[in-house]
Design a protein around this motif. Structure first.
Motif, PDB file in Angstrom:
ATOM      1  N   TYR A  32       0.884  -1.166   0.000  1.00 48.59           N
ATOM      2  CA  TYR A  32       0.000   0.000   0.000  1.00 48.59           C
ATOM      3  C   TYR A  32       0.914   1.206   0.000  1.00 48.59           C
ATOM      4  O   TYR A  32       1.529   1.505   1.022  1.00 48.59           O
ATOM      5  N   ILE A  35       4.147   1.070   2.097  1.00 47.06           N
ATOM      6  CA  ILE A  35       4.032   0.047   3.139  1.00 47.06           C
ATOM      7  C   ILE A  35       3.947  -1.314   2.469  1.00 47.06           C
ATOM      8  O   ILE A  35       3.059  -1.545   1.640  1.00 47.06           O
ATOM      9  N   ALA A  37       2.769  -4.729   2.723  1.00 49.03           N
ATOM     10  CA  ALA A  37       1.844  -5.452   3.591  1.00 49.03           C
ATOM     11  C   ALA A  37       2.038  -6.960   3.453  1.00 49.03           C
ATOM     12  O   ALA A  37       1.710  -7.724   4.367  1.00 49.03           O
ATOM     13  N   ASP A  56      -0.249 -12.612  13.914  1.00 52.84           N
ATOM     14  CA  ASP A  56      -0.668 -11.587  14.866  1.00 52.84           C
ATOM     15  C   ASP A  56      -1.332 -10.429  14.134  1.00 52.84           C
ATOM     16  O   ASP A  56      -1.376 -10.412  12.907  1.00 52.84           O
ATOM     17  N   ASN A  57      -1.814  -9.467  14.900  1.00 53.50           N
ATOM     18  CA  ASN A  57      -2.400  -8.291  14.259  1.00 53.50           C
ATOM     19  C   ASN A  57      -1.375  -7.608  13.368  1.00 53.50           C
ATOM     20  O   ASN A  57      -0.224  -7.452  13.759  1.00 53.50           O
ATOM     21  N   GLY A  58      -1.783  -7.237  12.182  1.00 44.87           N
ATOM     22  CA  GLY A  58      -0.884  -6.535  11.259  1.00 44.87           C
ATOM     23  C   GLY A  58       0.039  -7.458  10.489  1.00 44.87           C
ATOM     24  O   GLY A  58       0.920  -7.005   9.770  1.00 44.87           O
ATOM     25  N   ALA A  59      -0.164  -8.751  10.633  1.00 48.52           N
ATOM     26  CA  ALA A  59       0.716  -9.711   9.961  1.00 48.52           C
ATOM     27  C   ALA A  59       0.463  -9.759   8.458  1.00 48.52           C
ATOM     28  O   ALA A  59       1.306 -10.227   7.697  1.00 48.52           O
ATOM     29  N   GLY A  60      -0.703  -9.313   8.040  1.00 52.91           N
ATOM     30  CA  GLY A  60      -1.008  -9.338   6.609  1.00 52.91           C
ATOM     31  C   GLY A  60      -2.087 -10.342   6.240  1.00 52.91           C
ATOM     32  O   GLY A  60      -2.336 -10.593   5.063  1.00 52.91           O
ATOM     33  N   LYS A  61      -2.742 -10.906   7.239  1.00 54.09           N
ATOM     34  CA  LYS A  61      -3.781 -11.909   6.978  1.00 54.09           C
ATOM     35  C   LYS A  61      -4.918 -11.333   6.140  1.00 54.09           C
ATOM     36  O   LYS A  61      -5.330 -11.912   5.145  1.00 54.09           O
ATOM     37  N   SER A  62      -5.434 -10.196   6.587  1.00 51.25           N
ATOM     38  CA  SER A  62      -6.565  -9.599   5.871  1.00 51.25           C
ATOM     39  C   SER A  62      -6.165  -9.197   4.462  1.00 51.25           C
ATOM     40  O   SER A  62      -6.927  -9.364   3.514  1.00 51.25           O
ATOM     41  N   THR A  63      -4.962  -8.683   4.314  1.00 52.12           N
ATOM     42  CA  THR A  63      -4.478  -8.310   2.979  1.00 52.12           C
ATOM     43  C   THR A  63      -4.478  -9.537   2.072  1.00 52.12           C
ATOM     44  O   THR A  63      -4.931  -9.480   0.928  1.00 52.12           O
TER      45      THR A  63
HETATM   46  N1  LIG Z   1      -5.562  -0.094   3.050  1.00 49.26           N
HETATM   47  C1  LIG Z   1      -4.361  -0.056   3.635  1.00 49.26           C
HETATM   48  N2  LIG Z   1      -3.533   0.997   3.443  1.00 49.26           N
HETATM   49  C2  LIG Z   1      -2.314   1.055   4.018  1.00 49.26           C
HETATM   50  N3  LIG Z   1      -1.817   0.086   4.806  1.00 49.26           N
HETATM   51  C3  LIG Z   1      -2.587  -0.987   5.045  1.00 49.26           C
HETATM   52  C4  LIG Z   1      -3.903  -1.112   4.473  1.00 49.26           C
HETATM   53  N4  LIG Z   1      -4.423  -2.293   4.884  1.00 49.26           N
HETATM   54  C5  LIG Z   1      -3.496  -2.847   5.657  1.00 49.26           C
HETATM   55  N5  LIG Z   1      -2.396  -2.086   5.766  1.00 49.26           N
HETATM   56  C6  LIG Z   1      -1.178  -2.399   6.521  1.00 49.26           C
HETATM   57  O1  LIG Z   1      -0.716  -3.648   6.060  1.00 49.26           O
HETATM   58  C7  LIG Z   1      -0.279  -4.462   7.137  1.00 49.26           C
HETATM   59  C8  LIG Z   1      -1.061  -5.780   7.163  1.00 49.26           C
HETATM   60  O2  LIG Z   1      -2.415  -5.537   7.570  1.00 49.26           O
HETATM   61  P1  LIG Z   1      -3.539  -6.638   7.594  1.00 49.26           P
HETATM   62  O3  LIG Z   1      -3.447  -7.419   6.343  1.00 49.26           O
HETATM   63  O4  LIG Z   1      -4.822  -5.959   7.862  1.00 49.26           O
HETATM   64  O5  LIG Z   1      -3.105  -7.516   8.835  1.00 49.26           O
HETATM   65  P2  LIG Z   1      -3.943  -8.548   9.728  1.00 49.26           P
HETATM   66  O6  LIG Z   1      -5.238  -8.808   9.078  1.00 49.26           O
HETATM   67  O7  LIG Z   1      -3.076  -9.758   9.799  1.00 49.26           O
HETATM   68  O8  LIG Z   1      -4.092  -7.941  11.082  1.00 49.26           O
HETATM   69  C9  LIG Z   1      -0.450  -3.627   8.382  1.00 49.26           C
HETATM   70  O9  LIG Z   1       0.790  -3.028   8.700  1.00 49.26           O
HETATM   71  C10 LIG Z   1      -1.446  -2.579   7.993  1.00 49.26           C
HETATM   72  O10 LIG Z   1      -1.247  -1.397   8.698  1.00 49.26           O
END
Ligand SMILES: Nc1ncnc2c1ncn2[C@@H]1O[C@H](COP(=O)(O)OP(=O)(O)O)[C@@H](O)[C@H]1O
Ligand SMILES: [Mg+2]
Lengths: 297, 351
Positions: A32, A35, A37, A56-63
Motif C-alpha cells: 500500500y 508500506i 503489507a 498476529d495483528n498486522g501480519a497481513g492476513k486480511s491483505t
Molecule cells: N488499506 C491499507 N492501506 C495502508 N496500509 C494498510 C492497508 N491495509 C493494511 N495495511 C497495513 O498492512 C499491514 C497488514 O495488515 P492486515 O493485512 O490488515 O493484517 P492482519 O489482518 O493480519 O491484522 C499492516 O501493517 C497494515 O497497517
C-alpha cells in the motif's frame, strides 16, 4: 455491457482441469503505497481441505484474503485458480468464480428475517417483467433445508437474524456461501469475537463445508482454533510467511510457539526467571522458544 | 488424517418445533402495532368526547386530511426504511405544483404538458438528492436540508420572476384543467357522502408500496440498505441504485400531492410547504419506521397519517382550541419513538 463479457471470459478460463490445485499463490506480494503489507507468500488450497492462515495483528492476513476475494489486487507473484493465472477485479468477479468470503462484521443485516438474509442479493422470483415477485415459500423452504443440512436446527426462519447468536449468524453466512456454489470459502477471523462454546459451533461448520468439498481458508490468530480443523497452516509475520506446514509435520504446541515467535518467548522466559517461582510456566516458555525453528519458507 | 475434536452435534433441540405462532404473537411482531393501538385509542376517545366525529361526512373529512399527509408518508416511510430521510419534501411538493402551473401558463400550453414536466422535475429533485448523498457520503440530514433551502428560494424567486407575484397565476381557464382536476382533485360520492379522490389514490399507493416492500427484490434491498449498508453491498445488493430510487419515489409522491394542491384550487402560494416535511416524517415514525432505518412498513406510515388526520379534525369536532393539536402530535411522536426503540431492542437482542 463490456464488463459482462470480460467476466464471462474469466469464467470460461476457469473450467476445472484435472490435476490442478483449486487455488495457488506463488510469491504473492502487495504494498500500500510504500508500506509492504505482504511479500513472497506461497499457499495452496484444495477441495475438501482447510488451509489456516495464522498471524498476529498486522501480519497481513486480511491483505492476503482481500487479494483472494477480489477486494485488492496483488502487485507481485502469481495467483492461479484451477490452473489458470488470474487477477480478480472485484468481489463480484470473485463470487462468480466461486470464491466467497464471510467477514466477521459484514455477514448479515440484523433486523431482517433469516430467510431474507440468506437470499439477500440473490433473491428467487417468480413471474415476469415488472410483476416479478419473490418466491417466498421456496426461499423459506430452501433456507430451512440448507441450514438443517449444515446441522443448524432453526425453529423459525422468519425471526430476525439479529436474534441468533454470533456463532449461528456466522453459520448462516457460511451456509449461504455453500448454497450459492462457492468452491473456495474464506473466513476472516470468524471466531475472534466468540466465546469458547460458540467458537466450537463455528469450527464444526467449517468442517461441514470442508466435507461438502469446498476449499476452506480459515484466518485466525488462535492456534487452538486452527489446529483441530486445519489440514495445513500458513504462518504470517510482518507480511512474510514464516512457515507453512502440513498437519502431520507440526503440533499445536509448536504452532503456538511459532506464532508467538522465539525471541518474544525467550524474553518472557527471562522475565519469569527474574520474578522467580513459576517453574512450570518457565519450562513451557523455554520449550516453546526451543521449538521455534528459524524462518524457513 | 483430520479426524478432529468437533463438538458432538447437539442432538435433540430443546423442545420439538415450537407451535405455530399465534395470530396475536404475529401481530405483536409487526412494526405498526404501536400505531394501530394508538389509532384505536384515539378513535375511541374522539368517538366518546365528540359523537359527531363518527358521522360518515366527518370520517370523509378525517380521511381527506389523512390522505394529504399519507400520500407523502408512503414515500417517506420507504425512504426511512432505506435508512435516509428527506427534509425537502414539504417545499418539493410546492416546487412540483409551481413547475406545472408556471410552465403551462407561460407558454400557454395544455396543463397536461405542465403536469408531465412537473413529474420530471419531481423525479429529478429526488435523483439529485440521492446522487449528492451517494457522491458526498454526507448524512441525508445535511444534503436534504440544503435542497430544502435551495428549493424554498427557487420557489419564491422563480415564481416572482416568471409570474410577477408570490403566487402562481391562475390556470383555471387553460386547456386540460377540467380533466386534470377530475384526476387529482375531484370527489367521489359514496352513499351520499363526498369522498375526496386523494383518499383512493393514497390507499392505492399504500397497497402498491406494501407489495413492493414485502414481495419484491427491491423491497428486500430497501430493508437491507437501511439495516446494514455494508453487509448489503458485500452480498451484491445494488446500494446506490436502491437509495437513489428511493429518493425518486419520494419525488413521485411529491408530484401526486403537488398536482392535488394545484388542481384543488388553480393557483399555488410559492412560500407554502415549509414545515410539512416534518409532518410526513412524523407520520412515518408514529407508524413504526425506525429513524435509523431497516425497519418499518408502508401500512405503518398510513396509520401514522390517519392518526394525524384524526387528531387534526377530532380536536375541531370536540370544539377544543386547535392550539392543542401540536401538543398532541408531539406527545404521540414521543410515545411512538419510545415504543419503536423497545421494538428494535427486542428484534436485535441475542438470545
Ligand atoms: N488499506 C491499507 N492501506 C495502508 N496500509 C494498510 C492497508 N491495509 C493494511 N495495511 C497495513 O498492512 C499491514 C497488514 O495488515 P492486515 O493485512 O490488515 O493484517 P492482519 O489482518 O493480519 O491484522 C499492516 O501493517 C497494515 O497497517
Ligand atoms: Mg485482519
Amino acid at each position: 455491457m463490456g464488463k459482462r463479457i470480460k467476466e464471462e471470459e474469466i469464467l470460461a478460463k476457469l473450467e476445472p482441469k484435472a490435476n490442478d490445485n483449486l487455488l495457488t499463490l506463488k510469491g504473492v506480494g502487495k504494498h500500500y503505497g510504500n508500506i509492504i503489507a505482504l511479500r513472497g507468500v506461497d499457499m495452496v488450497v484444495d477441495p475438501g481441505k482447510v488451509t489456516c492462515v495464522l498471524g498476529d495483528n498486522g501480519a497481513g492476513k486480511s491483505t492476503l484474503i482481500k487479494i483472494i476475494a477480489g477486494l485488492h489486487q496483488h502487485d507481485e507473484g502469481e495467483f492461479t485458480l484451477h490452473g489458470s493465472t488470474i487477477k480478480l477485479k472485484s468481489p463480484r468477479v470473485a463470487l462468480d468464480a466461486g470464491i466467497a468470503a464471510v467477514y466477521q462484521d459484514l455477514a448479515v443485516v440484523p433486523l431482517m428475517p433469516i430467510w431474507r438474509n440468506f437470499f439477500l442479493g440473490s433473491e428467487l422470483t417468480t413471474g415476469v417483467g415488472p410483476f416479478k415477485k419473490l418466491d417466498v415459500a421456496k426461499m423459506k423452504e430452501v433456507t430451512k433445508q440448507e441450514l438443517a443440512d449444515m446441522g443448524i436446527d432453526l425453529r423459525d426462519v422468519e425471526q430476525p437474524i439479529g436474534q441468533l447468536s454470533g456463532g449461528e449468524r456466522q453459520c448462516v453466512a457460511i451456509a449461504r456461501a455453500v448454497y450459492f456454489g462457492a468452491k473456495v470459502l474464506i473466513l476472516d477471523e470468524p471466531t475472534a469475537a466468540l466465546g469458547v462454546k460458540q467458537s466450537g459451533v463455528v469450527l464444526r461448520y467449517i468442517l461441514q463445508a470442508r466435507d461438502r468439498g469446498l476449499g476452506v481458508i480459515f484466518i485466525t490468530h488462535n492456534p487452538h482454533h486452527a489446529f483441530p480443523v486445519g489440514d495445513s497452516f500458513l504462518l504470517l509475520k510482518r507480511g512474510r510467511a514464516i512457515g507453512y506446514y502440513a498437519k502431520k509435520d507440526i503440533t499445536v504446541e509448536e504452532l503456538t510457539a511459532q506464532m508467538a515467535g522465539g525471541a518474544e518467548l525467550a524474553e518472557l522466559a527471562h522475565e519469569l526467571e527474574q520474578i522467580g517461582g513459576h517453574k512450570e510456566e518457565l519450562a513451557e516458555a523455554e520449550a516453546g522458544a526451543a521449538n521455534t525453528a528459524p524462518a524457513s519458507s | 488424517m483430520a479426524t478432529t475434536t468437533t463438538t458432538a452435534p447437539a442432538a435433540g433441540s430443546k423442545d420439538e418445533r415450537v407451535a405455530e405462532k399465534s395470530l396475536l404473537a404475529k401481530l405483536l411482531g409487526r412494526p405498526e402495532i404501536g400505531a394501530l393501538v394508538g389509532a384505536i385509542a384515539l378513535f375511541t376517545f374522539f368517538a366518546i368526547v365528540a359523537p359527531v366525529f363518527l358521522a360518515p361526512s366527518s370520517m370523509a373529512t378525517v380521511l381527506y386530511g389523512a390522505s394529504t399527509i399519507g400520500i407523502m408518508a408512503v414515500g417517506v416511510s420507504l425512504l426511512m426504511i432505506g435508512g435516509e430521510f428527506d427534509l425537502s419534501t414539504g417545499v418539493a411538493v410546492i416546487s412540483s405544483a409551481l413547475s406545472a402551473s408556471l410552465l403551462s401558463w407561460y407558454f400557454g400550453m395544455n396543463v397536461w404538458v405542465g403536469i408531465i414536466f412537473a413529474l420530471g422535475v419531481s423525479l429529478l429533485i429526488g435523483f439529485i438528492n440521492g446522487w449528492i448523498l451517494i457522491r458526498t457520503q454526507l448524512p441525508s440530514f445535511i444534503v436534504t436540508l440544503a435542497s430544502f433551502l435551495m428549493l424554498t428560494g427557487l420557489n419564491l424567486g422563480l415564481t416572482r420572476a416568471i409570474g410577477g407575484s408570490v403566487s402562481s397565476p391562475s390556470i383555471s381557464q387553460m386547456d386540460g384543467f377540467a380533466s386534470a382536476k377530475a384526476i387529482f382533485a375531484s370527489s367521489v360520492t359514496i352513499g351520499g357522502i363526498d369522498v375526496k379522490v386523494t383518499v383512493f389514490i393514497w390507499l392505492a399507493m399504500v397497497v402498491i408500496a406494501s407489495w413492493v416492500l414485502m414481495r419484491t427484490k427491491i423491497g428486500n434491498w430497501i430493508f437491507a440498505v437501511g439495516g446494514d449498508e455494508k453487509a448489503a453491498r458485500a452480498v451484491g445488493v445494488p446500494v446506490v441504485r436502491t437509495k437513489i430510487g428511493l429518493f425518486m419515489a419520494v419525488g413521485f409522491c411529491g408530484w401526486v400531492l403537488g398536482m392535488h394542491n394545484l388542481f384543488a384550487f388553480d393557483t399555488v402560494q410559492s412560500g407554502e410547504g415549509i414545515g410539512n416535511e416534518f409532518l410526513y416524517i412524523i407520520a412515518a415514525v408514529i407508524g413504526g419506521c425506525l429513524l435509523t432505518g431497516g425497519y418499518g412498513s408502508a401500512i405503518g406510515g398510513a396509520i401514522g397519517a390517519f392518526i394525524f388526520g384524526m387528531a387534526n379534525k377530532g380536536i375541531v369536532y370536540a370544539e377544543w382550541n386547535p392550539d392543542w393539536f401540536k401538543f398532541f402530535l408531539g406527545l404521540m411522536l414521543l410515545l411512538a419513538t419510545v415504543v419503536n426503540i423497545i421494538v428494535k431492542k427486542r428484534a436485535e437482542s441475542s438470545k
